[in-house]
Design a protein around this motif. Structure first.
Motif, short mmCIF file in Angstrom:
data_model
loop_
_atom_site.label_atom_id
_atom_site.label_comp_id
_atom_site.label_asym_id
_atom_site.label_seq_id
_atom_site.Cartn_x
_atom_site.Cartn_y
_atom_site.Cartn_z
N HIS A 51 0.97 -1.01 -0.03
CA HIS A 51 0.00 -0.12 0.06
C HIS A 51 0.66 1.38 -0.07
O HIS A 51 0.51 2.08 -0.82
CB HIS A 51 -0.84 0.06 1.11
N GLN A 69 -8.19 0.96 -6.01
CA GLN A 69 -7.71 -0.32 -5.26
C GLN A 69 -7.12 0.13 -4.08
O GLN A 69 -7.42 -0.53 -2.98
CB GLN A 69 -6.89 -1.23 -6.20
N PHE A 70 -6.29 1.19 -4.06
CA PHE A 70 -5.65 1.54 -2.83
C PHE A 70 -6.04 2.93 -2.31
O PHE A 70 -5.97 3.39 -1.11
CB PHE A 70 -4.06 1.67 -3.19
N PRO A 73 -9.22 2.28 0.15
CA PRO A 73 -8.42 1.93 1.61
C PRO A 73 -7.85 3.06 2.57
O PRO A 73 -8.09 3.33 3.56
CB PRO A 73 -7.72 0.78 1.21
N TYR A 88 -8.57 -2.32 4.04
CA TYR A 88 -8.88 -3.12 2.80
C TYR A 88 -9.85 -4.32 3.22
O TYR A 88 -10.61 -4.55 2.29
CB TYR A 88 -7.50 -3.78 2.55
N GLN A 91 -13.22 -2.58 2.80
CA GLN A 91 -13.50 -2.36 1.15
C GLN A 91 -14.08 -3.54 0.72
O GLN A 91 -15.00 -3.65 0.04
CB GLN A 91 -12.34 -1.84 0.60
N ARG A 92 -13.18 -4.81 0.85
CA ARG A 92 -13.65 -6.09 0.21
C ARG A 92 -15.13 -6.41 0.85
O ARG A 92 -15.82 -6.98 -0.24
CB ARG A 92 -12.47 -7.34 0.53
N GLU A 137 -6.50 -6.46 -4.86
CA GLU A 137 -7.62 -6.20 -4.32
C GLU A 137 -8.59 -5.40 -5.07
O GLU A 137 -9.28 -4.71 -4.45
CB GLU A 137 -7.45 -5.61 -2.58
#
Length: 331
Positions: A51, A69-70, A73, A88, A91-92, A137
């Motif tokens: 990250h 993606q980053f 988070p 993360y 988020q998922r 992710e």
């Protein structure tokens, strides 16, 4: 009267959303636990390290170009004052839950609640096959935006399609294949008026997503790639080696997972092609194009790449598994 009709329509929808949504919440939570257990890198410092490199734009492509993606988070970490690992995780969990709920109502156009529930459960049941000790992710949000873009195309919601494509492009370049479905579904004939109109609409609706990816890739052009772009020989070689193994070892044969992920549904999806709704008929060519593109340019053993096809393969195969649906729709 109109307000009363809207109320009668809204109440069953809300009841169904609450009932099935409460189930999908816990299913998403269970699924999240499986992913974390299979990913030791999540809490051993590797995720946090990746990250930090992504924020500094020092990571490899295609990961570096997947901004949401980053950045999502990072925003969650700052808003809720939580660790980046938990950001993360959040988020998922949220995006998988939303995907399950949206997939439910996407399927409801064609199937009753019980069949729809079965479709969603099949999707979440096969998802753990795609889990490995990786930290790419972008997949949860990709699944949601890919589904919403397909839904918008089906319903001729042009602005919704543009928005889903644009948001999706900030997260994963896989979205850029969806204009194929847009063209196939909206195609009428080769008459110049219709053809030029479709070409223009396809161009302006796709341009934001393609521009976003183009700009990001230009900015990250000097970042190394995680894998070489030409994977076909390696994929074929490893698939042959996996087939040559004893069937007792197939449970761990990663390069056969592309066959396992949908199993018989790969075949069932095309067995009643002529009886399917127009949208599924027109969108079906995306399936072989998608698979072949990843066979040439992706590591096919990373079977999470196939998950977006769930939103076509599952409903298409259900028209074979539940032939009464077709009779009900034509009645």
């Amino acid at each position: 009267m109109k307000q009363q009709e809207k109320w009668h329509t809204a109440v069953p929808f809300l009841r169904e959303a609450l009932a099935f949504g409460s189930i999908y919440f816990f299913i998403a939570l269970i699924n999240l636990r499986i992913k974390i257990l299979l990913t030791p890198r999540w809490f051993n410092g590797r995720l946090a390290g990746n990250h930090a490199e992504l924020l500094a734009f020092q990571y490899a492509n295609n990961e570096q170009s997947r901004l949401l993606q980053f950045y999502i988070p990072e925003a969650l970490k700052n808003i809720f004052n939580i660790s980046i690992e938990n950001a993360y995780l959040l988020q998922r969990g949220v995006f998988i839950f939303l995907t399950l709920l949206c997939f439910h109502f996407y399927l409801r156009k064609w199937f009753d609640a019980s069949q729809t529930f079965g479709g969603v459960l099949f999707f979440i049941a096969v998802m753990p096959l795609s889990y490995m000790n990786d930290l790419q992710e972008s997949t949860p949000l990709l699944l949601l935006t890919f589904l919403l873009a397909l839904w918008a195309i089906r319903e001729h919601q042009t602005i919704g399609y543009v928005l889903a494509m644009a948001v999706g492009a900030l997260n994963n370049e896989t979205m850029l294949i969806l204009p194929l479905v847009f063209v196939l579904y909206n195609f009428k004939d080769f008459k110049s008026k219709n053809f030029l109109s479709l070409a223009w609409t396809t161009l302006w609706t796709s341009l934001p997503a393609y521009t976003i990816v183009g700009i990001i890739r230009y900015i990250t052009r000097d970042n190394p790639r995680l894998a070489v772009w030409w994977q076909f020989p390696e994929n074929i070689s490893l698939m042959k080696a996996a087939f040559a193994m004893s069937p007792l070892g197939w449970w761990d044969a990663r390069f056969l997972f592309i066959f396992f992920i949908f199993g018989a549904l790969w075949i069932f999806a095309f067995l009643r092609y002529s009886k399917m709704p127009l949208f599924l008929q027109r969108a079906a060519p995306l399936i072989p194009v998608f698979v072949i593109a990843h066979l040439f340019g992706g590591v096919i053993g990373e079977v999470r790449l196939m998950l977006p096809l769930s939103f076509l393969v599952i409903p298409m195969s259900f028209f074979y598994l539940f032939p009464a649906v077709e009779k009900e729709m034509s009645a």
